[in-house]
Design an enzyme around this catalytic site. Sequence first.
Site, mmCIF file in Angstrom:
data_model
loop_
_atom_site.group_PDB
_atom_site.id
_atom_site.type_symbol
_atom_site.label_atom_id
_atom_site.label_comp_id
_atom_site.label_asym_id
_atom_site.label_seq_id
_atom_site.Cartn_x
_atom_site.Cartn_y
_atom_site.Cartn_z
ATOM 1 N N GLU A 173 11.815 -13.022 6.102
ATOM 2 C CA GLU A 173 12.244 -11.839 5.364
ATOM 3 C C GLU A 173 13.743 -11.658 5.325
ATOM 4 O O GLU A 173 14.259 -10.889 4.520
ATOM 5 C CB GLU A 173 11.553 -10.638 5.986
ATOM 6 C CG GLU A 173 10.041 -10.860 5.918
ATOM 7 C CD GLU A 173 9.222 -9.815 6.596
ATOM 8 O OE1 GLU A 173 9.716 -9.246 7.580
ATOM 9 O OE2 GLU A 173 8.092 -9.572 6.155
ATOM 10 N N GLN B 205 -3.647 -9.593 4.245
ATOM 11 C CA GLN B 205 -2.617 -10.086 5.159
ATOM 12 C C GLN B 205 -3.013 -9.817 6.604
ATOM 13 O O GLN B 205 -2.453 -10.416 7.513
ATOM 14 C CB GLN B 205 -1.263 -9.437 4.844
ATOM 15 C CG GLN B 205 -0.704 -9.869 3.487
ATOM 16 C CD GLN B 205 0.668 -9.301 3.169
ATOM 17 O OE1 GLN B 205 0.861 -8.727 2.123
ATOM 18 N NE2 GLN B 205 1.638 -9.470 4.069
ATOM 19 N N ARG C 106 8.569 -8.103 1.536
ATOM 20 C CA ARG C 106 9.261 -9.167 2.239
ATOM 21 C C ARG C 106 10.383 -8.632 3.125
ATOM 22 O O ARG C 106 11.537 -9.042 3.031
ATOM 23 C CB ARG C 106 9.849 -10.180 1.268
ATOM 24 C CG ARG C 106 10.041 -11.534 1.952
ATOM 25 C CD ARG C 106 10.745 -12.492 1.047
ATOM 26 N NE ARG C 106 10.723 -13.812 1.610
ATOM 27 C CZ ARG C 106 10.267 -14.878 0.957
ATOM 28 N NH1 ARG C 106 9.777 -14.761 -0.235
ATOM 29 N NH2 ARG C 106 10.320 -16.053 1.522
ATOM 30 N N CYS C 107 10.010 -7.661 3.953
ATOM 31 C CA CYS C 107 10.974 -7.225 4.961
ATOM 32 C C CYS C 107 10.172 -6.562 6.044
ATOM 33 O O CYS C 107 9.025 -6.211 5.854
ATOM 34 C CB CYS C 107 11.965 -6.213 4.397
ATOM 35 S SG CYS C 107 11.223 -4.653 3.932
#
Lengths: 288, 806
Positions: free
Chosen positions: B760, B237, B384-385
């Site tokens: 997110e 990522q 996902r935050c």
Amino acid sequence: MIPGEFIYHRPSSVAEAVSLLVSHGDEARPLAGGHSLIPMMKLRMAAPEHLIDLSGVADLKGMQEVGDTIVIGAMTTQHELVNSDLLIAKLPIIRETSLMIADPQIRYMGTIGGNVANGDPGNDLPGLMQCLNAVYVLAGPDGEREVAARDFYEAAYFTALAPEELVTAVKIPTPPAGHGFAYEKLKRKVGDYATAAAAVLVTMSGDTVSSCSVALTNVADTPLYAAQASEILNGSTLDADTVTRAVAAAEAITMPAADGRGPAEYRTKMAGVMLERALARAAERAKG
Amino acid sequence: MNDMTPSREQREAALEGMGCKRKRVEDIRFTQGKGKYVDDIKMPGMLHGDFVRSPYAHAKVTKIDATEALKIPGVIAVLTAEDLKGVNLAWMPTLAGDVQMVLADGKVLYQNQEVAFVVAEDRYIADDAIQLIEVEYEELPVLVDPFKSMDPDAPVLRPDLEGKMEGAHGPRKHHNHIFNWSVGDEDATDKAFAEAEVTVKEMISYHRTHPSPLETCQCLASMDKVNGELTLYGTFQAPHVIRTVASLLSTIPEHKIHVIAPDVGGGFGNKVGAYPGYICSIVASIVTGQPVKWVEDRMENLSTTSFARDYHMTTEIAAKKDGTVTGLKVHVLGDHGGFDACADPSKWPAGFFNIVTGSYDFPVAHLSVDGVYTNKAPGGVAYRCSFRVTEAAYCIERGMDVLAQKLGMDPADLRLKNFIKAEQFPYNSALGWEYDSGDYHTAMHKAMDAIDYRGLREEQKAKQEAFKRGETREIMGIGVCFFTEIVGAGPSKNCDILGVAMFDSAEIRIHPTGSVISRMGSKSQGQGHETTWAQIIATEIGIPAADIMVEEGDTDTAPYGLGTYGSRSTPVAGAAIALAARKIRAKAQMIAAHMLEVSEFDLEWDIDGFQVKGNPEARKSMKEIAWAAYNAPPPGIEPGLEAVSYYDPPNMTYPFGAYFCVMDIDVDTGVAKTRRFYALDDCGTRINPMIIEGQVHGGLTEAFAIAMGQEISYDEMGNVMGASFMDFFLPTAVETPHWETDHTVTPSPHHPIGAKGVGESPNVGGVPAFSNAVNDAFGFLGSTHIQMPHDAWRVWQVAKNLGAHG
Ligand SMILES: Cc1cc2nc3c(=O)[nH]c(=O)nc-3n(C[C@H](O)[C@H](O)[C@H](O)COP(=O)(O)OP(=O)(O)OC[C@H]3O[C@@H](n4cnc5c(N)ncnc54)[C@H](O)[C@@H]3O)c2cc1C
């Protein structure tokens, strides 16, 4: 998730398959749809050195009604069970149950023979076969023999099947027209084995049950034919009190394992709830 | 103008710029199975690596014997910690300032920990070799419960830290303590509680879970010993950070390291960190001189590379009788597993958990976080935050419901009463953040109207009565959540990763014929950057998005950036893109002026070119300008048309949203059915509404999974439970509820295009909405807080304990 090494065989007759099983003994395993066996091999929980693929054996396919019995070849896929006109007309519970097995991809590959021979208490068809009082036809070096589904399962992955035997067909007595049926399965998601499931077959004359058969899935290390519950329901009007007693009798024979689906107590209770719901639906259908 | 001249609307539409529901261009290859992922890359002579893993959660490793394995033809090498010590890589630094074993160095700290790395000619041989490697273990007492980590007699998990009473984030108070992090005014908060008319206190746990990208973590390392160059393909990522870290660890100069992240099949935080598989592949390639590929399987992924959450949050709120909140106190016990490999900006041991005051005007607050070691896998990624934001949102949103229940107040009304008001922005929170913009009341009212909130409450009341009368076995819950996120890390004044400031970058190059190649420091893993970045450029410079190619992930070509996670791409890289585009437009204006023989100041921008003010027929399109830029630049101006921009954001951005979940629960089975889920998101300026909707759908599905069953748990022996998709709840389309999406738009005042980031939000806001719905359903039977996950058996257990089964 990588299997060990194995040799692949593809016999074209039952006799040839049996003789391969005989010559390789414990090292050999029949391969049907592969949707139980191959995952186990990938986890190296099974490491057969010889895989005997049954998909080339024409005699193991197909379905027919012979007198008052329906005979289903072992290599009939679960997808074919779902879509058979014969079964839809005579044994609709097979379609209802098969639709709750895994997902379409798996049903295209997975077979009835593999599902009942596997011995995994999570499989749905063994309980159903016990409910339907089916008989498995086994072929071995000494010829054929028949074992009732209700006598076939000994413990998880232990069955009456000898290592050199094959399941060639499943024979099911055709239930009377107008019978009621239901398979109720509680699961966490599509593709999951049952938290608990119940199969019910019932015939009614008027408001009275003239025959009833109940079996449970995945609440013990084998499928369970609920003999006592079936007996309690037989001859009753399915009044609340009788149903409560039958449910209690069914719950009493469960011995579920605790796993991600829930603790044992929950799974026992769910077997009861599934039975209650299956009974209600089956009775409604029987009353037509 | 003749009839053939396109109208302004047509020219605008041709751009497919910001605001357009442009279809995702990358999906053409993804939906045809033509994406190129790490495992699609094959190199001549490529070898395959795989791990021997520990069956025990805590044990000494007394012997590793690979003799038999090495006899298998095709087995090239077996690496152990002893081998890695030769290159000083038996341990590696973590993002959180701790160190982590690459391969078991004398002991193991969690089940499935990497013990030895087998390198073989193919994956099958590697796995056969694994079965033959003999490892002797001496079992040690296992520590699973984080609440027992700091017991005086708790086993020592990290002998390597013996006597080190100072950690990366200050003093340690116990051999299994990692850090304490305190923020806020403790005295003022205590005072608020002492004077409060009402207080509530609840221990709210957010269980351990794990992201599930379709593609697991993997890499392919190739050391070219002749040129001293390392090429590393990987599921990264943040590829540039990997390059810098690889250089620092290996002493290979950074320009000789080529890190390439090709198509990445989902990340969700799982692919931010560095894992033993990467290090071992690199070392194995150095040792063998051949390329080495490592591909994790699903069980390895779920049980080793980076869990998320595992926060136990004791939450206290002080309030007046009318519901006005007067103080917030939170203590968090964070279970970090065997190593602190939390993926946060370096100075933030608990991420941005201090956003825990949420959307409410708390005059005072105090937060204290203790991180501890246990015999579990390391990680702590932001699934996902933004960093620990979902935990914070769950904490406050559950806490507000607990308070509402105690006050006998409607939870939506309690929120409306305490929202930060639109006129208070920019708003300084009690725990130190400056919220950029918001209009919470408008969003909340819009949401409540959309779902007929009051009507649902009436229906619920009627159902509760019917349940009490025995007429139904179903109860109804309405989950309310109003979250505020903090995303876009981040300003270099407070955000860095291992010393690398968290800026981002974009480079845009216009070709003579007016098509464009652009490269960014961000890295899409499915977010659709190839589509949306082109839309920003299209609007800014007037070239159709279809003529703009977006490329990310190759560190040799892309400008340095910190990658994609924490909803940072739009807030940071998105800003760099707009600013780089504006540099190009500024030069284009000079060129257009020269072409039109007017002064620059006589020109105005109009959709896709410059026109003379008051004389729109005299205009030059961007395409014409591009040609001139190369072939007829104004005298004294160098040819070419390209720009690079690096953006260090002045502040974070603060997206928010109002989510409502309506649920019906069968008390006899514990099965919960989501009847309705409504999500209103405000992410500022909307670049592509369709992509936003897709992001919201995906995030809500993850939130549904997490709240309703997705869990990594351990038994008392430290065996990891359910680390396969048979048990780890990954919902299919059949289980997933229908999503209703909606929006308001409150632009970020400090962002060049006003965008805030949205990827997110749905995970952050979704989890509390689901959990609050379950809690809300059971409230009338007397429960105050039910721990997640709310899978059927646990819900059934709650019903049973509350006497709902008669
Ligand atoms: C994700 C997933 C979900 C699933 N969910 C369900 C579910 O909900 N319900 C359910 O019932 N099943 C489920 N299954 C199992 C599936 O139905 C399998 O197809 C079935 O259990 C085995 O049938 P098969 O034809 O695939 O057999 P195989 O996997 O090929 O064989 C299974 C076993 O039976 C033996 N065998 C196969 N055929 C014969 C034969 N004719 N004679 C003797 N021995 C034989 C094999 O040697 C092996 O030991 C699931 C499977 C997967 C992968």
